[in-house]
Design a protein around this motif. Structure first.
Motif, PDB file in Angstrom:
ATOM      1  N   PRO A 114       0.803  -1.216   0.000  1.00  0.00           N
ATOM      2  CA  PRO A 114       0.000   0.000   0.000  1.00  0.00           C
ATOM      3  C   PRO A 114       0.840   1.272   0.000  1.00  0.00           C
ATOM      4  CG  PRO A 114       0.099  -0.897   2.203  1.00  0.00           C
ATOM      5  CD  PRO A 114       0.822  -1.880   1.325  1.00  0.00           C
ATOM      6  N   HIS A 115       2.161   1.122  -0.047  1.00  0.00           N
ATOM      7  CA  HIS A 115       3.063   2.260   0.114  1.00  0.00           C
ATOM      8  C   HIS A 115       3.953   2.509  -1.089  1.00  0.00           C
ATOM      9  CE1 HIS A 115       5.300  -1.353   0.899  1.00  0.00           C
ATOM     10  NE2 HIS A 115       6.436  -0.686   0.824  1.00  0.00           N
ATOM     11  N   GLY A 116       4.195   1.489  -1.913  1.00  0.00           N
ATOM     12  CA  GLY A 116       5.172   1.610  -2.988  1.00  0.00           C
ATOM     13  C   GLY A 116       4.532   1.780  -4.357  1.00  0.00           C
ATOM     14  N   PRO A 117       5.247   2.398  -5.305  1.00  0.00           N
ATOM     15  CA  PRO A 117       4.691   2.640  -6.638  1.00  0.00           C
ATOM     16  C   PRO A 117       4.618   1.370  -7.472  1.00  0.00           C
ATOM     17  CG  PRO A 117       6.983   3.338  -6.576  1.00  0.00           C
ATOM     18  CD  PRO A 117       6.617   2.956  -5.163  1.00  0.00           C
ATOM     19  N   LEU A 118       3.660   1.353  -8.387  1.00  0.00           N
ATOM     20  CA  LEU A 118       3.508   0.223  -9.292  1.00  0.00           C
ATOM     21  C   LEU A 118       4.758   0.006 -10.145  1.00  0.00           C
ATOM     22  CD1 LEU A 118      -0.111   0.947 -10.631  1.00  0.00           C
ATOM     23  CD2 LEU A 118       0.522  -0.722  -8.876  1.00  0.00           C
ATOM     24  N   ARG A 119       5.485   1.064 -10.423  1.00  0.00           N
ATOM     25  CA  ARG A 119       6.640   0.968 -11.321  1.00  0.00           C
ATOM     26  C   ARG A 119       7.941   0.639 -10.590  1.00  0.00           C
ATOM     27  NH1 ARG A 119       9.287   6.769 -12.860  1.00  0.00           N
ATOM     28  NH2 ARG A 119      10.759   5.287 -13.732  1.00  0.00           N
ATOM     29  N   THR A 120       7.851   0.132  -9.371  1.00  0.00           N
ATOM     30  CA  THR A 120       9.044  -0.127  -8.564  1.00  0.00           C
ATOM     31  C   THR A 120      10.121  -0.895  -9.328  1.00  0.00           C
ATOM     32  OG1 THR A 120       7.946  -0.019  -6.405  1.00  0.00           O
ATOM     33  CG2 THR A 120       9.896  -1.413  -6.555  1.00  0.00           C
ATOM     34  N   ASP A 121       9.761  -2.001  -9.973  1.00  0.00           N
ATOM     35  CA  ASP A 121      10.767  -2.845 -10.617  1.00  0.00           C
ATOM     36  C   ASP A 121      11.447  -2.131 -11.782  1.00  0.00           C
ATOM     37  OD1 ASP A 121      10.050  -4.863  -8.849  1.00  0.00           O
ATOM     38  OD2 ASP A 121       8.604  -5.738 -10.223  1.00  0.00           O
ATOM     39  N   GLU A 122      10.646  -1.453 -12.591  1.00  0.00           N
ATOM     40  CA  GLU A 122      11.221  -0.705 -13.718  1.00  0.00           C
ATOM     41  C   GLU A 122      12.088   0.444 -13.220  1.00  0.00           C
ATOM     42  OE1 GLU A 122      11.564   2.868 -15.688  1.00  0.00           O
ATOM     43  OE2 GLU A 122       9.589   2.621 -14.742  1.00  0.00           O
ATOM     44  N   LEU A 123      11.632   1.106 -12.150  1.00  0.00           N
ATOM     45  CA  LEU A 123      12.408   2.208 -11.589  1.00  0.00           C
ATOM     46  C   LEU A 123      13.787   1.729 -11.130  1.00  0.00           C
ATOM     47  CD1 LEU A 123      11.026   4.941  -9.256  1.00  0.00           C
ATOM     48  CD2 LEU A 123      13.171   3.841  -8.695  1.00  0.00           C
ATOM     49  N   ILE A 124      13.832   0.560 -10.487  1.00  0.00           N
ATOM     50  CA  ILE A 124      15.111   0.016 -10.027  1.00  0.00           C
ATOM     51  C   ILE A 124      15.997  -0.325 -11.215  1.00  0.00           C
ATOM     52  CG2 ILE A 124      16.217  -1.898  -8.802  1.00  0.00           C
ATOM     53  CD1 ILE A 124      13.666  -2.003  -7.020  1.00  0.00           C
ATOM     54  N   SER A 125      15.440  -0.989 -12.224  1.00  0.00           N
ATOM     55  CA  SER A 125      16.232  -1.337 -13.405  1.00  0.00           C
ATOM     56  C   SER A 125      16.787  -0.091 -14.084  1.00  0.00           C
ATOM     57  CB  SER A 125      15.378  -2.139 -14.396  1.00  0.00           C
ATOM     58  OG  SER A 125      15.049  -3.408 -13.894  1.00  0.00           O
ATOM     59  N   THR A 126      15.942   0.911 -14.266  1.00  0.00           N
ATOM     60  CA  THR A 126      16.389   2.142 -14.907  1.00  0.00           C
ATOM     61  C   THR A 126      17.440   2.849 -14.056  1.00  0.00           C
ATOM     62  OG1 THR A 126      14.269   2.411 -16.048  1.00  0.00           O
ATOM     63  CG2 THR A 126      15.637   4.376 -15.800  1.00  0.00           C
ATOM     64  N   GLY A 127      17.232   2.865 -12.743  1.00  0.00           N
ATOM     65  CA  GLY A 127      18.197   3.512 -11.859  1.00  0.00           C
ATOM     66  C   GLY A 127      19.566   2.869 -11.905  1.00  0.00           C
ATOM     67  N   VAL A 128      19.599   1.543 -11.975  1.00  0.00           N
ATOM     68  CA  VAL A 128      20.888   0.839 -12.072  1.00  0.00           C
ATOM     69  C   VAL A 128      21.564   1.166 -13.396  1.00  0.00           C
ATOM     70  CG1 VAL A 128      22.003  -1.417 -12.137  1.00  0.00           C
ATOM     71  CG2 VAL A 128      20.118  -1.023 -10.557  1.00  0.00           C
ATOM     72  N   CYS A 129      20.791   1.153 -14.480  1.00  0.00           N
ATOM     73  CA  CYS A 129      21.363   1.460 -15.793  1.00  0.00           C
ATOM     74  C   CYS A 129      21.936   2.875 -15.842  1.00  0.00           C
ATOM     75  CB  CYS A 129      20.299   1.286 -16.875  1.00  0.00           C
ATOM     76  SG  CYS A 129      19.813  -0.423 -17.183  1.00  0.00           S
ATOM     77  N   GLU A 130      21.192   3.839 -15.323  1.00  0.00           N
ATOM     78  CA  GLU A 130      21.667   5.224 -15.329  1.00  0.00           C
ATOM     79  C   GLU A 130      22.948   5.372 -14.512  1.00  0.00           C
ATOM     80  OE1 GLU A 130      18.350   7.459 -13.934  1.00  0.00           O
ATOM     81  OE2 GLU A 130      17.264   7.332 -15.850  1.00  0.00           O
ATOM     82  N   ARG A 131      23.002   4.707 -13.373  1.00  0.00           N
ATOM     83  CA  ARG A 131      24.201   4.796 -12.536  1.00  0.00           C
ATOM     84  C   ARG A 131      25.409   4.158 -13.214  1.00  0.00           C
ATOM     85  NH1 ARG A 131      19.929   5.197  -9.269  1.00  0.00           N
ATOM     86  NH2 ARG A 131      20.131   6.311  -7.270  1.00  0.00           N
ATOM     87  N   ALA A 132      25.192   3.046 -13.890  1.00  0.00           N
ATOM     88  CA  ALA A 132      26.305   2.409 -14.605  1.00  0.00           C
ATOM     89  C   ALA A 132      26.796   3.295 -15.744  1.00  0.00           C
ATOM     90  CB  ALA A 132      25.867   1.050 -15.140  1.00  0.00           C
ATOM     91  N   ALA A 133      25.852   3.930 -16.448  1.00  0.00           N
ATOM     92  CA  ALA A 133      26.250   4.823 -17.539  1.00  0.00           C
ATOM     93  C   ALA A 133      27.054   6.003 -17.008  1.00  0.00           C
ATOM     94  CB  ALA A 133      25.015   5.309 -18.289  1.00  0.00           C
ATOM     95  N   ARG A 134      26.624   6.559 -15.883  1.00  0.00           N
ATOM     96  CA  ARG A 134      27.383   7.668 -15.290  1.00  0.00           C
ATOM     97  C   ARG A 134      28.750   7.204 -14.813  1.00  0.00           C
ATOM     98  NH1 ARG A 134      22.258   9.352 -13.202  1.00  0.00           N
ATOM     99  NH2 ARG A 134      22.642   8.298 -11.203  1.00  0.00           N
ATOM    100  N   ARG A 135      28.807   6.016 -14.209  1.00  0.00           N
ATOM    101  CA  ARG A 135      30.080   5.519 -13.692  1.00  0.00           C
ATOM    102  C   ARG A 135      31.098   5.325 -14.824  1.00  0.00           C
ATOM    103  NH1 ARG A 135      30.438   0.869  -9.151  1.00  0.00           N
ATOM    104  NH2 ARG A 135      29.035   2.425  -8.214  1.00  0.00           N
TER     105      ARG A 135
END
Length: 249
Positions: free
Chosen positions: A38-59
């Motif tokens: 009841p607290h987390g967004p529906l897009r949680t899994d996609e958000l995590i995947s996108t966040g990891v990809c963005e961080r790797a690209a920046r790194r």
């Protein structure tokens, strides 16, 4: 994500990637639209995947040999286990496999041979479809369920009681805290459900598993600091896969 988003480039700019000195590596985030308590967004899994990809690209932004770019995310997945709750959107295994395969194959046909799929939705049928797709397309995959990878993640993740719990909620708090209902989160009791054991026992929906609010784990214990630490570990794993894939001829 300016500078790392593949789809923000023009067609001529994409063409230049193929002849540049730095080898292009494309990252494809995959997730789902699925209830996470009841607290987390529906897009949680996609958000995590996108966040990891963005961080790797920046790194890897300063890497002299590689140019890492993030493709538009595939946000829909096989999500039948959460069908009893509002907001679940599921596609079939064949649709998911075909979509991932076709996207990757189209890019390969266009000259982009180095691709890594990044998925953080772990419903078994979804994972199986992703694995079939990456094998068919001959591309890389960050498989966080591999034992060597899972052992690097948090205790809650390893316990298999981690849907919308401390593990995932911490990651969302680190990236998009505005999407977490922290007032609700703070009042949620820990719910221990060994999802892997429940699935082995033949239960294929959250309610039957004892997740009557579409979560398990301890979301009230989630923190942005833990989320950032976990993002760091996931990013390290992805960078390792990127370098492995980029080394293939």
């Amino acid at each position: 994500m300016t500078g790392f988003a593949f789809a923000e480039l023009t067609s001529p700019q994409v063409g230049e990637l193929l002849t540049a000195a730095r080898r292009p590596v494309l990252l494809l985030p995959v997730g789902s639209v699925e209830p996470h308590g009841p607290h987390g967004p529906l897009r949680t899994d996609e958000l995590i995947s996108t966040g990891v990809c963005e961080r790797a690209a920046r790194r890897l932004a300063g890497d002299p040999e590689l140019r890492v770019l993030v493709l538009p995310a595939l946000a829909y997945g096989v999500t039948r286990y959460s069908a009893a709750f509002p907001g679940a959107v599921s596609i079939s295994e064949d649709t998911l496999c075909g979509l991932v395969t076709d996207v990757c194959q189209s890019l390969v046909d266009g000259g982009f041979r180095h691709i890594v799929v990044v998925n953080n939705h772990l419903e078994p049928e979804h994972v199986a479809a992703i694995r079939r797709a990456v094998a068919a397309a001959g591309v890389g995959y960050l498989d966080i369920l591999r034992r060597a990878n899972a052992e690097r993640l948090t205790e809650e993740f390893r316990s298999a009681s981690c849907h919308g719990g401390r593990y995932e909620t911490s990651l969302v708090l680190a990236d998009r805290p505005d999407l977490v209902d922290t007032g609700v989160m703070a009042r949620l009791p820990e719910v221990h459900v060994d999802m892997a054991a429940e699935i082995r026992a033949g239960r294929t929906d959250f309610v039957a598993m004892g997740m009557d609010r579409a979560y398990c784990g301890a979301p009230a214990e989630a923190t942005p600091d833990e989320g950032q630490s976990t993002f760091d570990k996931l990013t390290e794993m992805l960078v390792e896969v990127i370098r492995e894939v980029a080394g293939r001829r």
